[in-house]
Design a protein around this motif. Structure first.
Motif, mmCIF file in Angstrom:
data_model
loop_
_atom_site.group_PDB
_atom_site.id
_atom_site.type_symbol
_atom_site.label_atom_id
_atom_site.label_comp_id
_atom_site.label_asym_id
_atom_site.label_seq_id
_atom_site.Cartn_x
_atom_site.Cartn_y
_atom_site.Cartn_z
ATOM 1 N N ILE A 126 69.146 3.124 19.428
ATOM 2 C CA ILE A 126 67.943 3.254 19.967
ATOM 3 C C ILE A 126 67.315 4.561 20.133
ATOM 4 O O ILE A 126 66.103 4.713 19.720
ATOM 5 C CB ILE A 126 68.153 2.727 21.456
ATOM 6 C CG1 ILE A 126 68.538 1.136 21.521
ATOM 7 C CG2 ILE A 126 66.857 2.726 22.296
ATOM 8 C CD1 ILE A 126 68.920 0.630 22.743
ATOM 9 N N LYS A 127 68.080 5.491 20.389
ATOM 10 C CA LYS A 127 67.610 7.061 20.521
ATOM 11 C C LYS A 127 67.078 7.485 19.030
ATOM 12 O O LYS A 127 66.206 8.074 18.958
ATOM 13 C CB LYS A 127 68.539 7.850 21.018
ATOM 14 C CG LYS A 127 68.428 9.322 20.966
ATOM 15 C CD LYS A 127 69.545 10.177 21.706
ATOM 16 C CE LYS A 127 70.337 10.777 20.662
ATOM 17 N NZ LYS A 127 71.403 11.582 21.122
ATOM 18 N N ASN A 128 67.584 7.099 18.104
ATOM 19 C CA ASN A 128 67.214 7.437 16.564
ATOM 20 C C ASN A 128 66.516 6.621 15.840
ATOM 21 O O ASN A 128 66.066 7.069 14.493
ATOM 22 C CB ASN A 128 68.716 7.867 15.973
ATOM 23 C CG ASN A 128 69.280 9.270 16.746
ATOM 24 O OD1 ASN A 128 68.728 10.346 16.669
ATOM 25 N ND2 ASN A 128 70.235 8.884 17.164
ATOM 26 N N TYR A 129 65.962 5.403 16.353
ATOM 27 C CA TYR A 129 65.301 4.535 15.572
ATOM 28 C C TYR A 129 63.769 5.485 15.012
ATOM 29 O O TYR A 129 63.626 5.389 13.784
ATOM 30 C CB TYR A 129 64.616 3.438 16.379
ATOM 31 C CG TYR A 129 63.540 2.455 15.833
ATOM 32 C CD1 TYR A 129 64.138 1.749 15.055
ATOM 33 C CD2 TYR A 129 62.533 2.680 16.444
ATOM 34 C CE1 TYR A 129 63.185 0.765 14.343
ATOM 35 C CE2 TYR A 129 61.344 1.905 15.785
ATOM 36 C CZ TYR A 129 61.853 0.873 14.643
ATOM 37 O OH TYR A 129 60.888 0.143 14.251
ATOM 38 N N PHE A 130 63.017 6.064 15.912
ATOM 39 C CA PHE A 130 61.823 6.697 15.705
ATOM 40 C C PHE A 130 62.183 7.958 14.778
ATOM 41 O O PHE A 130 61.152 8.297 13.859
ATOM 42 C CB PHE A 130 60.881 7.300 16.734
ATOM 43 C CG PHE A 130 60.479 5.894 17.488
ATOM 44 C CD1 PHE A 130 59.393 5.068 16.884
ATOM 45 C CD2 PHE A 130 61.072 5.467 18.638
ATOM 46 C CE1 PHE A 130 58.962 4.103 17.532
ATOM 47 C CE2 PHE A 130 60.392 4.370 19.209
ATOM 48 C CZ PHE A 130 59.408 3.643 18.731
ATOM 49 N N LEU A 131 63.366 8.544 14.861
ATOM 50 C CA LEU A 131 63.498 9.617 14.180
ATOM 51 C C LEU A 131 63.787 9.267 12.502
ATOM 52 O O LEU A 131 63.382 10.046 11.615
ATOM 53 C CB LEU A 131 64.936 10.278 14.530
ATOM 54 C CG LEU A 131 65.475 11.634 13.564
ATOM 55 C CD1 LEU A 131 64.547 12.594 13.775
ATOM 56 C CD2 LEU A 131 66.762 11.948 14.064
#
Length: 190
Positions: A126-131
């Motif tokens: 979830i945390k790295n989806y946009f990265l």
């Protein structure tokens, strides 16, 4: 490409119906016997009762064969409950669920570790989806998500984090985590 995929699916379903492999007959038998869960409820009952007997560390890995119906009966009757033999099955060699297998074999300690691992993995996704979203390395995010769903979703009704499934899941998780490091390094150089 969509037409090729659709034709492939139709062909596979048609050939499965025509060939009627053993698995189709087996599933039809379960359905006819109103046994949709394929005896999993009875297996899970045995797993839960075993986990009550060995709550902290479980019975140890690959020790399902050591569970005895008599021990389950004693445990149940010690709680002043009625033991119904038909509600428990042991002959399948494992609990047919990642969660029940872990609880039975590794106890509450091992089960807690599995849940923590599952939550941390999901948190990282979830945390790295946009990265990763606009990067070609996003494929590793998708592969890792697929592995997470396959292991922890299908794990509800089958043992999934073992053998090839587990190795592939760990490989996809590793590629995903490495892709985060790669992108982070690239951003630091800019």
């Amino acid at each position: 490409m969509k037409i090729v995929n659709l034709i492939s699916i139709i062909l596979i379903v048609t050939l499965t119906i025509i060939a009627q492999p053993k698995i189709v007959h087996k599933q039809m038998g379960y359905q006819a016997d109103n046994n949709i869960m394929a005896d999993r409820i009875q297996i899970w009952n045995a797993a839960i009762e075993t986990a009550r007997i060995y709550p902290l560390f479980g019975i140890g890995m690959f020790n399902w064969k050591e569970i005895k119906l008599d021990d389950l009966q004693i445990s149940i009757e010690n709680r002043h409950e009625k033991f119904i033999k038909e509600n428990y099955m042991l002959q399948f060699g494992h609990a047919h669920s990642l969660y029940f297998s872990t609880l039975t074999e590794k106890g509450f300690i091992g089960f807690s570790m599995l849940i923590i691992f599952m939550v941390i993995w999901l948190k990282e996704l979830i945390k790295n989806y946009f990265l990763l979203k606009k990067n070609s390395l996003f494929l590793f995010w998708g592969g890792s998500l697929s592995a997470w769903i396959g292991i922890f979703g299908v794990g509800l009704v089958n043992s999934t984090f073992n053998h090839e499934n587990g190795i592939l899941a760990c490989l996809l998780l590793g590629l995903f985590l490495n892709s985060i490091k790669t992108i982070t390094k690239e951003k630091n150089y800019v």
